[in-house]
Design an enzyme around this catalytic site. Structure first.
Site, PDB file in Angstrom:
ATOM      1  N   PRO A  25       0.851  -1.193   0.000  1.00 27.88           N
ATOM      2  CA  PRO A  25       0.000   0.000   0.000  1.00 27.88           C
ATOM      3  C   PRO A  25       0.887   1.242   0.000  1.00 27.88           C
ATOM      4  O   PRO A  25       1.804   1.355   0.807  1.00 27.88           O
ATOM      5  CB  PRO A  25      -0.782  -0.120   1.313  1.00 27.88           C
ATOM      6  CG  PRO A  25       0.051  -1.008   2.193  1.00 27.88           C
ATOM      7  CD  PRO A  25       0.760  -1.941   1.251  1.00 27.88           C
ATOM      8  N   GLN A 101      -6.069  -1.189   1.939  1.00 28.46           N
ATOM      9  CA  GLN A 101      -5.678  -1.009   3.337  1.00 28.46           C
ATOM     10  C   GLN A 101      -6.559   0.053   3.983  1.00 28.46           C
ATOM     11  O   GLN A 101      -6.671   1.171   3.476  1.00 28.46           O
ATOM     12  CB  GLN A 101      -4.218  -0.554   3.411  1.00 28.46           C
ATOM     13  CG  GLN A 101      -3.700  -0.409   4.840  1.00 28.46           C
ATOM     14  CD  GLN A 101      -2.303   0.198   4.896  1.00 28.46           C
ATOM     15  OE1 GLN A 101      -2.077   1.297   4.371  1.00 28.46           O
ATOM     16  NE2 GLN A 101      -1.376  -0.500   5.507  1.00 28.46           N
ATOM     17  N   TYR A 187       0.273   4.948  13.554  1.00 31.05           N
ATOM     18  CA  TYR A 187      -1.088   5.445  13.386  1.00 31.05           C
ATOM     19  C   TYR A 187      -1.969   4.980  14.553  1.00 31.05           C
ATOM     20  O   TYR A 187      -1.461   4.421  15.519  1.00 31.05           O
ATOM     21  CB  TYR A 187      -1.625   5.040  12.009  1.00 31.05           C
ATOM     22  CG  TYR A 187      -0.794   5.660  10.892  1.00 31.05           C
ATOM     23  CD1 TYR A 187      -0.581   7.045  10.843  1.00 31.05           C
ATOM     24  CD2 TYR A 187      -0.183   4.884   9.916  1.00 31.05           C
ATOM     25  CE1 TYR A 187       0.198   7.632   9.846  1.00 31.05           C
ATOM     26  CE2 TYR A 187       0.606   5.458   8.912  1.00 31.05           C
ATOM     27  CZ  TYR A 187       0.783   6.830   8.887  1.00 31.05           C
ATOM     28  OH  TYR A 187       1.562   7.403   7.911  1.00 31.05           O
ATOM     29  N   ARG A 235      -1.396  -5.336   8.973  1.00 38.91           N
ATOM     30  CA  ARG A 235      -0.006  -4.854   8.918  1.00 38.91           C
ATOM     31  C   ARG A 235       0.382  -4.354  10.302  1.00 38.91           C
ATOM     32  O   ARG A 235      -0.365  -3.607  10.926  1.00 38.91           O
ATOM     33  CB  ARG A 235       0.144  -3.727   7.885  1.00 38.91           C
ATOM     34  CG  ARG A 235       1.541  -3.149   7.853  1.00 38.91           C
ATOM     35  CD  ARG A 235       1.791  -2.233   6.676  1.00 38.91           C
ATOM     36  NE  ARG A 235       2.410  -2.951   5.571  1.00 38.91           N
ATOM     37  CZ  ARG A 235       3.136  -2.373   4.605  1.00 38.91           C
ATOM     38  NH1 ARG A 235       3.301  -1.064   4.586  1.00 38.91           N
ATOM     39  NH2 ARG A 235       3.689  -3.077   3.651  1.00 38.91           N
ATOM     40  N   GLY A 336       7.234  -2.221  -2.504  1.00 35.02           N
ATOM     41  CA  GLY A 336       6.703  -0.869  -2.626  1.00 35.02           C
ATOM     42  C   GLY A 336       7.414  -0.074  -3.702  1.00 35.02           C
ATOM     43  O   GLY A 336       7.031  -0.085  -4.881  1.00 35.02           O
TER      44      GLY A 336
HETATM   45  C1  FNR Z   1       4.518   4.013   1.728  1.00 36.58           C
HETATM   46  N1  FNR Z   1       4.263   3.082   2.734  1.00 36.58           N
HETATM   47  C2  FNR Z   1       2.979   2.917   3.196  1.00 36.58           C
HETATM   48  N2  FNR Z   1       2.687   1.937   4.104  1.00 36.58           N
HETATM   49  C3  FNR Z   1       1.429   1.689   4.469  1.00 36.58           C
HETATM   50  O1  FNR Z   1       1.203   0.788   5.270  1.00 36.58           O
HETATM   51  N3  FNR Z   1       0.399   2.424   3.955  1.00 36.58           N
HETATM   52  C4  FNR Z   1       0.598   3.435   3.074  1.00 36.58           C
HETATM   53  O2  FNR Z   1      -0.353   4.045   2.594  1.00 36.58           O
HETATM   54  C5  FNR Z   1       1.931   3.732   2.712  1.00 36.58           C
HETATM   55  N4  FNR Z   1       2.231   4.762   1.882  1.00 36.58           N
HETATM   56  C6  FNR Z   1       3.482   4.868   1.305  1.00 36.58           C
HETATM   57  C7  FNR Z   1       3.712   5.778   0.283  1.00 36.58           C
HETATM   58  C8  FNR Z   1       4.945   5.832  -0.351  1.00 36.58           C
HETATM   59  C9  FNR Z   1       5.164   6.803  -1.479  1.00 36.58           C
HETATM   60  C10 FNR Z   1       5.982   4.966   0.073  1.00 36.58           C
HETATM   61  C11 FNR Z   1       7.326   4.976  -0.608  1.00 36.58           C
HETATM   62  C12 FNR Z   1       5.760   4.097   1.109  1.00 36.58           C
HETATM   63  C13 FNR Z   1       5.279   2.084   3.102  1.00 36.58           C
HETATM   64  C14 FNR Z   1       5.287   0.952   2.069  1.00 36.58           C
HETATM   65  O3  FNR Z   1       4.078   0.223   2.082  1.00 36.58           O
HETATM   66  C15 FNR Z   1       6.442  -0.044   2.337  1.00 36.58           C
HETATM   67  O4  FNR Z   1       6.225  -0.678   3.567  1.00 36.58           O
HETATM   68  C16 FNR Z   1       7.792   0.654   2.366  1.00 36.58           C
HETATM   69  O5  FNR Z   1       7.931   1.527   1.274  1.00 36.58           O
HETATM   70  C17 FNR Z   1       8.949  -0.354   2.354  1.00 36.58           C
HETATM   71  O6  FNR Z   1       8.908  -1.159   1.200  1.00 36.58           O
HETATM   72  P1  FNR Z   1       9.838  -0.848  -0.100  1.00 36.58           P
HETATM   73  O7  FNR Z   1       9.378   0.454  -0.671  1.00 36.58           O
HETATM   74  O8  FNR Z   1      11.249  -0.769   0.389  1.00 36.58           O
HETATM   75  O9  FNR Z   1       9.577  -1.996  -1.012  1.00 36.58           O
END
Ligand code: FNR
Length: 368
Positions: A25, A101, A187, A235, A336
């Site tokens: 997400p 989510q 959160y 999560r 992500g």
């Molecule tokens: C996120 N992440 C995030 N996590 C979540 O639980 N809900 C969300 O809406 C968001 N929004 C979000 C926006 C953006 C632009 C980023 C880069 C990240 C965290 C994301 O889901 C993930 O856990 C992390 O980015 C780590 O994974 P990656 O990016 O290293 O694969």
């Protein structure tokens, strides 16, 4: 059979994904009044076209003050169902699983989006913020750049729980097949779990059992309205990283050992998968970030709680994703940012692993 676990199907409840790659997400700060639009359709739709097995739509607020920024997606009113339904139907038509989510941003809300004129600072009421209506388990702010929250009363907590339930019903109506409850990243639900934030003296604070109580009540209430055949994920932040070291203890705060206990209780509630993230609750933490850095959390929660998990965090290569599964450290691999760099990451990973996967018919001539 191609020998790849990453590219073999997996079923939770009656929801089957054609591979084990999950789009994490990711909030795009691009909704208007909580309504998704063509941006979300094009962005998420392209990921479904290009082979992602499961797509979890971004943190979607259960009530307006539960947004993080004014541009977050929401499901607090019925009108918000239709645009999500359109995205979900498109994802489904490409053979992928539409997930979403749900979130309540709690004390981290009322912030600007990174690319708005204000940047990510706290927004005041006249700027479209709700800094005087931020809520949490306690009145402790994240830091002086965040809202000063109000501690929810038990009556308020019932009200907010109902918001989660109503939003979950709407997600079902929108055709979402996998619902993820956000209890991570500082959160609202995390603010109850973590003794680093939760200083309540009622039945919702103090002991681990008390701190788990509200998140478990919310998740149980959501589960009760979520169709039994559909998938439900949670999560969590595996630790607040308050003390140095991945597995350091933080008995009265939040650590991996408490996460294991939480995961066991979630399993009893019928939760299918724990998505193992970490952090986000405390200011000024130095995170031990690096490739695959959160995978050990998934491995230990899967083993100790006996529940399916999803690993997330700096997984960027097909071979890494494949070995996480082969080594039994997770059941799903959640990616992500790599999907933002390469919307065809799933196809890239298949090519890298030498696995032949189905391409969209329209793209077939570019395959070889
Ligand atoms: C996120 N992440 C995030 N996590 C979540 O639980 N809900 C969300 O809406 C968001 N929004 C979000 C926006 C953006 C632009 C980023 C880069 C990240 C965290 C994301 O889901 C993930 O856990 C992390 O980015 C780590 O994974 P990656 O990016 O290293 O694969």
């Amino acid at each position: 059979k191609n020998g790849s676990l990453l590219f073999s199907p997996i079923t939770t409840k009656s929801v089957t994904a054609h591979n084990r790659i999950v789009v994490a997400p990711m909030g795009m700060c691009s909704a208007n009044n909580g309504y998704m639009n063509d941006f979300h359709l094009a962005h998420l739709g392209s990921l479904a076209l290009k082979g992602a097995g499961t797509i979890i739509m971004e943190a979607t607020a259960v009530e307006p003050r539960g947004r993080v920024t004014p541009h977050d997606v929401g499901l607090w009113e019925d009108g918000q169902i239709a645009p999500i339904q359109k995205v979900a139907a498109f994802i489904k038509a490409q053979g992928a699983v539409p997930g979403l989510q749900l979130n309540h941003g709690g004390r981290k809300g009322s912030k600007g989006s990174p690319f708005s004129t204000t940047g990510m600072r706290l927004l005041h009421e006249h700027e479209g913020g709700w800094s005087h209506d931020a809520v949490s388990s306690s009145d402790l702010p994240m830091d002086d750049r965040h809202a000063k929250p109000r501690a929810l009363t038990v009556d308020d907590m019932l009200f907010v729980k109902q918001k989660w339930v109503d939003a979950a019903r709407r997600a079902d109506k929108a055709g979402i097949e996998l619902l993820q409850i956000h209890s991570a990243h500082g959160y609202l639900l995390h603010s109850f779990l973590s003794g680093n934030v939760n200083n309540r003296t009622d039945q919702y604070g103090g002991s681990l059992e008390n701190r788990l109580r509200y998140p478990l009540e919310v998740i149980k209430a959501v589960r009760d309205v979520w169709p039994a055949e559909k998938s439900i994920w949670v999560r969590l932040s595996s630790t607040d990283h308050k003390n140095d070291g991945t597995f350091s203890k933080d008995d009265n705060g939040w650590d991996i050992y408490q996460s294991i206990e939480y995961a066991k209780k979630l399993k009893k509630l019928g939760v299918d998968v724990i998505d193992c993230s970490s952090g986000g609750c405390l200011p000024n933490i130095k995170y031990p970030v690096g490739p695959l850095w959160q995978v050990p959390f998934s491995e230990i929660i899967k083993r100790e709680a006996g529940i399916a998990t999803s690993a997330v965090g700096l997984i960027t290569k097909g071979a890494e994703a494949e070995s996480i599964l082969q080594e039994n450290k997770a059941d799903f691999v959640c990616v992500g940012r790599q999907f933002l760099r390469d919307s065809g990451f799933a196809l890239t990973a298949a090519r890298e692993l030498g696995v032949s996967v189905k391409w969209p018919n329209q793209f077939e001539r570019a395959r070889h």
